[in-house]
Design an enzyme around this catalytic site. Structure first.
Site, short mmCIF file in Angstrom:
data_model
loop_
_atom_site.label_atom_id
_atom_site.label_comp_id
_atom_site.label_asym_id
_atom_site.label_seq_id
_atom_site.Cartn_x
_atom_site.Cartn_y
_atom_site.Cartn_z
N ASP A 63 -2.02 7.10 -6.99
CA ASP A 63 -0.63 6.74 -6.70
C ASP A 63 0.35 7.36 -7.70
O ASP A 63 1.43 7.81 -7.32
CB ASP A 63 -0.45 5.21 -6.71
CG ASP A 63 -1.05 4.57 -5.48
OD1 ASP A 63 -1.88 5.22 -4.81
OD2 ASP A 63 -0.69 3.41 -5.19
N GLY A 91 0.80 -1.22 0.00
CA GLY A 91 0.00 0.00 0.00
C GLY A 91 0.83 1.27 0.00
O GLY A 91 0.31 2.35 0.21
N LEU A 92 2.14 1.14 -0.24
CA LEU A 92 3.00 2.34 -0.23
C LEU A 92 3.31 2.83 -1.64
O LEU A 92 4.20 3.66 -1.83
CB LEU A 92 4.30 2.06 0.55
CG LEU A 92 4.09 1.69 2.03
CD1 LEU A 92 5.45 1.51 2.71
CD2 LEU A 92 3.29 2.76 2.78
N ALA A 145 3.51 2.25 -8.60
CA ALA A 145 3.40 3.57 -9.24
C ALA A 145 4.76 4.25 -9.30
O ALA A 145 5.13 4.86 -10.30
CB ALA A 145 2.41 4.45 -8.48
N ALA A 146 5.54 4.14 -8.21
CA ALA A 146 6.86 4.80 -8.18
C ALA A 146 7.78 4.17 -9.23
O ALA A 146 8.53 4.89 -9.92
CB ALA A 146 7.46 4.70 -6.78
O1 PMV Z 1 -3.49 0.04 -2.98
P1 PMV Z 1 -3.50 0.87 -1.76
O2 PMV Z 1 -3.22 0.06 -0.53
O3 PMV Z 1 -2.71 2.12 -1.86
O4 PMV Z 1 -5.03 1.33 -1.51
C1 PMV Z 1 -5.76 1.96 -2.49
C2 PMV Z 1 -6.79 2.86 -1.91
C3 PMV Z 1 -8.23 2.42 -2.13
O5 PMV Z 1 -9.01 3.55 -1.83
C4 PMV Z 1 -8.60 1.27 -1.22
C5 PMV Z 1 -8.49 2.00 -3.57
C6 PMV Z 1 -8.40 3.09 -4.61
O6 PMV Z 1 -8.29 2.73 -5.79
O7 PMV Z 1 -8.47 4.29 -4.29
#
Ligand code: PMV
Length: 313
Positions: free
Chosen positions: A149, A102-103, A107-108
């Site tokens: 991201d 989730g960090l 994307a980076a």
């Molecule tokens: O993939 P993560 O852990 O960065 O979470 C994404 C965030 C959510 O809101 C759960 C999904 C989204 O697409 O915004």
């Protein structure tokens, strides 16, 4: 230039995950842990190397790129398309970010690869365009992706996500501690879990999403007022609303409570939940919070990184 290094930051979501999927706002910030991609003009084809694993990429295939370096492959193709020409290139990747936590590591990687290859080809690219190209890469590899991201990795700093777009915020100085449960999870599974709860209890879940939206809006005000204590309180509320949506775990709850007991102004899970990471705001008792979390998970300090994707050196 025949060789250069681009870097791009990871991210934490401070407010609004999951609710953002249903049109509520979110606040996300870039963190001081980055992915670095060194690109060098070399012979034919595209070769990528990371931690001793080396692979020649097959580009131009139909459908989704697959395999360990699928984001890199899609980013190289996107960069070649954007620049209107291609070249032989050797890429070497170093990452300070755990994967599937989730960090924002994918994307980076995508954004740093795009920037490195575009600049190697002599093409200029703005952070806004980099964010768009990065989003395309994620869409191609994942099928579905939010633009969050790649936008935060390209721009750096802090973004307020709303209405399908984003706005830059001036981040206060935040001292954060991230705790990683090391439990890997897939964002799509957690989004599906919330979707199914929403289907079964629409009115209840809608009111939880509204509450998260209100927390995020209030947090935006506190970001402008630089109030760490109140931001921390809002993070706590956000955590419990996410718990009500069913995306926390006993381990995440334990880490969140340990951080608060050690003096954090606030703590919450960050990202999709179901494992992955939590984040604590620890302005005053930073050392104590880091120590408390380090005793039960992989924990590290981060600050908000004002710098988005850049060419280093
Ligand atoms: O993939 P993560 O852990 O960065 O979470 C994404 C965030 C959510 O809101 C759960 C999904 C989204 O697409 O915004």
């Amino acid at each position: 230039m025949s060789m250069l290094t681009a870097s791009a930051p990871g991210k934490v979501i401070l407010f609004g995950e999951h609710a953002v999927v249903y049109g509520r706002p979110a606040i996300v910030c870039a963190i001081s842990r980055r992915v670095r991609v060194t690109a060098e003009l070399a012979g034919d084809g595209v070769v990528v190397e990371q931690r001793g694993v080396r692979q020649r990429l097959r580009l131009g295939g139909e459908g989704k790129p697959r395999g360990r370096f699928r984001y890199v492959a899609a980013a190289v193709e996107e960069a070649f398309r954007e620049a209107g020409r291609r070249t032989g290139v050797r890429l070497s990747i170093r990452s300070e970010l755990p994967e599937a936590a989730g960090l924002g590591s994918s994307a980076a990687v995508s954004v740093a690869t795009l920037l490195a290859v575009l600049r190697l080809l002599g093409a200029e690219v703005s952070p806004g365009r980099l964010a768009e190209l990065g989003h395309r890469v994620e869409l191609r590899v994942q099928g579905a992706a939010s633009p969050t991201d790649t936008a935060i990795s390209a721009h750096g700093g802090m973004l307020y996500i709303h209405g399908g777009g984003y706005e830059r915020l001036t981040p206060p100085e935040l001292r954060l501690v991230v705790g990683d449960t090391r439990v890997k999870r897939r964002t799509a599974d957690l989004v599906a879990r919330v979707r199914s709860l929403h289907r079964r209890h629409e009115r209840v879940v809608e009111s939880l999403l509204d509450a998260i939206g209100a927390v995020t809006l209030a947090a935006r005000g506190e970001v402008e007022r630089h109030s760490a204590r109140r931001l921390g309180e809002l993070m706590n509320i956000n955590h419990h609303l996410l718990e009500a949506l069913g995306v926390s775990t006993p381990e995440l709850n334990r880490l969140v409570h340990a951080a608060r007991a050690a003096g954090a102004e606030g703590a919450k899970l960050t990202g999709a939940g179901g494992g992955g990471c939590m984040v604590a705001l620890a302005q005053e008792r930073h050392g104590e919070v880091l120590e408390a979390l380090s005793s039960s998970c992989s924990a590290f300090s981060v600050e908000v990184s004002a710098e988005g994707a850049v060419i280093e050196g």
